[in-house]
Design a protein around this motif. Structure first.
Motif, short mmCIF file in Angstrom:
data_model
loop_
_atom_site.label_atom_id
_atom_site.label_comp_id
_atom_site.label_asym_id
_atom_site.label_seq_id
_atom_site.Cartn_x
_atom_site.Cartn_y
_atom_site.Cartn_z
N GLU A 99 8.55 7.72 -1.15
CA GLU A 99 7.55 8.76 -1.16
C GLU A 99 6.70 8.43 -0.18
OE1 GLU A 99 5.36 10.94 -4.67
OE2 GLU A 99 4.62 8.88 -4.34
N GLU A 125 2.98 10.61 1.56
CA GLU A 125 1.90 11.62 1.79
C GLU A 125 1.10 11.43 2.88
OE1 GLU A 125 1.25 13.15 -2.71
OE2 GLU A 125 -0.60 12.45 -1.37
N HIS A 176 -2.21 12.32 4.88
CA HIS A 176 -3.64 13.21 4.80
C HIS A 176 -4.33 12.81 5.98
CE1 HIS A 176 -2.97 14.04 0.57
NE2 HIS A 176 -2.54 12.66 0.44
N THR A 208 -4.46 9.02 7.64
CA THR A 208 -4.13 8.05 6.38
C THR A 208 -2.90 8.44 5.95
OG1 THR A 208 -6.58 7.61 5.96
CG2 THR A 208 -4.98 7.41 4.03
N ASN A 242 -0.11 7.59 2.30
CA ASN A 242 0.15 6.65 1.12
C ASN A 242 1.80 6.44 1.06
OD1 ASN A 242 -2.49 7.18 0.96
ND2 ASN A 242 -2.36 8.57 -0.65
N VAL A 250 4.93 5.03 -1.32
CA VAL A 250 5.77 3.97 -2.32
C VAL A 250 6.82 3.84 -1.97
CG1 VAL A 250 6.40 4.28 -4.65
CG2 VAL A 250 4.14 5.71 -4.24
N LYS A 295 8.65 -3.38 -5.59
CA LYS A 295 8.17 -1.91 -5.44
C LYS A 295 6.60 -2.14 -4.90
CE LYS A 295 7.35 -1.53 -10.54
NZ LYS A 295 7.28 -3.05 -10.74
N TYR A 296 6.47 -1.19 -4.17
CA TYR A 296 5.19 -1.46 -3.28
C TYR A 296 4.40 -0.11 -3.28
CZ TYR A 296 7.70 0.01 1.02
OH TYR A 296 8.45 0.68 1.78
N LEU A 297 3.01 0.04 -2.99
CA LEU A 297 2.17 0.82 -2.68
C LEU A 297 1.45 0.48 -1.36
CD1 LEU A 297 0.99 3.88 -3.09
CD2 LEU A 297 -0.33 2.87 -5.03
N VAL A 298 1.60 1.41 -0.29
CA VAL A 298 0.86 0.79 0.96
C VAL A 298 0.36 2.05 1.49
CG1 VAL A 298 1.24 0.52 3.53
CG2 VAL A 298 2.55 -0.88 1.62
N ILE A 299 -1.05 1.66 1.70
CA ILE A 299 -1.90 2.79 2.52
C ILE A 299 -1.68 2.53 4.26
CG2 ILE A 299 -4.05 3.65 2.84
CD1 ILE A 299 -3.26 3.84 -0.11
N LYS A 308 -2.83 3.71 8.20
CA LYS A 308 -3.84 3.93 8.78
C LYS A 308 -3.38 4.39 10.32
CE LYS A 308 -7.39 4.40 6.24
NZ LYS A 308 -8.16 5.65 5.72
N ARG A 314 -3.69 -1.38 3.45
CA ARG A 314 -4.01 -1.82 1.90
C ARG A 314 -2.23 -1.98 1.56
NH1 ARG A 314 -7.99 -2.73 3.77
NH2 ARG A 314 -9.94 -2.05 3.34
N ILE A 351 0.02 -3.62 -1.62
CA ILE A 351 0.09 -4.16 -2.86
C ILE A 351 1.63 -4.09 -3.28
CG2 ILE A 351 -0.61 -2.13 -4.19
CD1 ILE A 351 -1.92 -4.06 -6.26
N TRP A 352 2.11 -5.21 -3.86
CA TRP A 352 3.51 -5.07 -4.38
C TRP A 352 3.71 -5.80 -5.84
CZ3 TRP A 352 1.96 -7.88 -0.59
CH2 TRP A 352 2.08 -9.29 -0.67
N LEU A 366 3.53 1.82 -11.81
CA LEU A 366 4.59 0.70 -11.14
C LEU A 366 4.07 -0.85 -11.65
CD1 LEU A 366 4.04 3.08 -9.05
CD2 LEU A 366 5.27 1.52 -7.32
N ILE A 376 -0.49 1.02 -9.43
CA ILE A 376 0.34 -0.17 -9.33
C ILE A 376 -0.94 -1.50 -9.54
CG2 ILE A 376 0.04 -0.10 -6.69
CD1 ILE A 376 2.88 -1.70 -6.68
N ASN A 381 -1.25 -5.95 -10.07
CA ASN A 381 -0.59 -7.39 -10.31
C ASN A 381 -1.87 -8.25 -10.85
OD1 ASN A 381 -1.56 -8.36 -7.70
ND2 ASN A 381 0.01 -7.75 -6.71
#
Lengths: 124, 124
Positions: A73, A75, A77, A80, A82, A84, A99-103, A105, A116, A118-119, B38, B118, B120
């Motif tokens: 996924e 998105e 903006h 920026t 986001n 997943v 699995k991870y979430l990355v911001i 830029k 940013r 995180i996983w 997550l 998410i 950890n």
């Protein structure tokens, strides 16, 4: 001109290539200057000069041979984004999935960098 | 009118209160309809009907008595906000700390809900 989605897919592909080549300066350059990694079981790792050595130590500790990142996924903006996604690591002892979430830029030169990151583990 | 920052701080405070009260329907309502958790070591948990039971099981498994969420960084992009923060859980066996990244969405009624969540472990 490639879309942001294509740029970020290319950046993820490049991340995997840099892991395979053990190019940790190159990996650090995938991040913004003031990026933060939030690795499981660790304090936050802040800034490019800390991020290269973090990945070097992590790749050595796990015996990572290859990393494949797949966006589930995205998105966008403005400058920026986001993301997943899922990462598959080929390690000395088999395959590990996260699995991870990355911001992301988009910097002044138009290049998307991780800001940013995180996983955590997926079950085996 | 409260700022988005104040709204999200209040939502985090409310999250902690709901944990203390073991109000899992209330916790599920802190999330968007199609939210994703997550959690470490778990598959992605999708949607409010799965999120309440997830927290119920997690709170029971760890013996969580209280949860305190603290925002370290918040970026608002229209109706989306990215939050980096820290959570402290008071559990049956002591204190546990986590770091997290949450994507918030402001819904049509103006209420901020967690959309991607998410986390950890931090080291002891």
């Amino acid at each position: 001109m490639p879309t942001s989605r294509e740029d970020i897919a290319a950046a993820n592909k490049r991340f995997g290539d840099l892991v395979s080549k053990r190019d940790f300066a190159g990996l650090a350059a995938c991040y913004t200057d003031d990026a933060q990694l939030l690795p499981p079981g660790s304090q936050v790792v802040t800034g490019r000069p800390a991020i290269g050595p973090f990945w070097e130590a992590a790749v050595a500790a796990l015996g990572v041979q290859a990393a494949t990142l797949t966006t589930h996924e995205l998105e966008v903006h403005g400058d920026t984004a986001n993301e997943v996604g899922e990462g598959v690591l080929k390690t000395a002892s088999g395959e590990a999935k996260v699995k991870y979430l990355v911001i992301w830029k988009r910097e002044a030169d138009g290049i998307w960098k991780m800001h940013r990151d995180i996983w955590n583990d997926l079950p085996k």
